[in-house]
Motif scaffolding. Structure first.
Motif, PDB file in Angstrom:
ATOM      1  N   GLU A 113       0.750  -1.101  -0.343  1.00 45.50           N
ATOM      2  CA  GLU A 113      -0.019  -0.508  -0.054  1.00 45.50           C
ATOM      3  C   GLU A 113       0.798   1.069  -0.007  1.00 45.50           C
ATOM      4  O   GLU A 113       2.031   2.002   0.375  1.00 45.50           O
ATOM      5  CB  GLU A 113      -1.154   0.092   0.951  1.00 45.50           C
ATOM      6  N   ILE A 114       0.647   2.200  -0.877  1.00 50.74           N
ATOM      7  CA  ILE A 114       1.165   3.548  -0.945  1.00 50.74           C
ATOM      8  C   ILE A 114       0.436   4.272  -0.668  1.00 50.74           C
ATOM      9  O   ILE A 114      -0.795   5.138  -0.850  1.00 50.74           O
ATOM     10  CB  ILE A 114       1.653   4.130  -2.222  1.00 50.74           C
ATOM     11  N   TYR A 115       0.854   5.252   0.503  1.00 53.09           N
ATOM     12  CA  TYR A 115       0.533   6.181   0.710  1.00 53.09           C
ATOM     13  C   TYR A 115       0.783   7.952   0.908  1.00 53.09           C
ATOM     14  O   TYR A 115       2.176   7.248   0.878  1.00 53.09           O
ATOM     15  CB  TYR A 115       0.007   6.426   2.627  1.00 53.09           C
ATOM     16  N   THR A 116       0.460   8.491   0.651  1.00 54.81           N
ATOM     17  CA  THR A 116       0.757  10.080   1.004  1.00 54.81           C
ATOM     18  C   THR A 116       1.631  11.328   2.174  1.00 54.81           C
ATOM     19  O   THR A 116       0.535  10.208   3.343  1.00 54.81           O
ATOM     20  CB  THR A 116       0.489  11.435  -0.203  1.00 54.81           C
ATOM     21  N   VAL A 117       1.548  10.687   2.679  1.00 51.35           N
ATOM     22  CA  VAL A 117       2.868  11.292   3.819  1.00 51.35           C
ATOM     23  C   VAL A 117       2.823  13.393   3.969  1.00 51.35           C
ATOM     24  O   VAL A 117       3.012  13.399   2.791  1.00 51.35           O
ATOM     25  CB  VAL A 117       3.700  11.537   3.956  1.00 51.35           C
ATOM     26  N   PRO A 118       2.176  13.988   3.995  1.00 54.11           N
ATOM     27  CA  PRO A 118       2.142  15.424   4.373  1.00 54.11           C
ATOM     28  C   PRO A 118       3.583  16.026   5.011  1.00 54.11           C
ATOM     29  O   PRO A 118       3.800  15.311   6.065  1.00 54.11           O
ATOM     30  CB  PRO A 118       0.807  15.356   5.546  1.00 54.11           C
TER      31      PRO A 118
END
Length: 65
Positions: A10-15
């Motif tokens: 799973e790939i998430y964007t990190v702020p």
């Protein structure tokens, strides 16, 4: 034959704060390059260079809001 090990990616964007990208990242890259150059040429960090590095670190921490 089916592979018994199943992986889920799973790939998430990190702020990331803008200050990190515009200031902190540049400081980290510059410090890494300077320390790499010093260690490749001198192989020892003496008191004078240690004082310079410590002073730079204190200035960086002091500049952080």
């Amino acid at each position: 034959m089916e592979n018994p090990a199943h992986f889920r990616v799973e790939i998430y964007t990190v702020p990331v704060a803008d200050r990190f990208l515009t200031f902190d990242l540049l400081i980290m890259i510059a410090a890494s390059l300077v320390l790499t150059a010093v260690l490749l040429t001198r192989h020892v960090i003496g008191r004078g260079m240690g004082f310079v590095v410590l002073t730079g670190y204190v200035a960086y921490v002091w500049s952080t809001p």
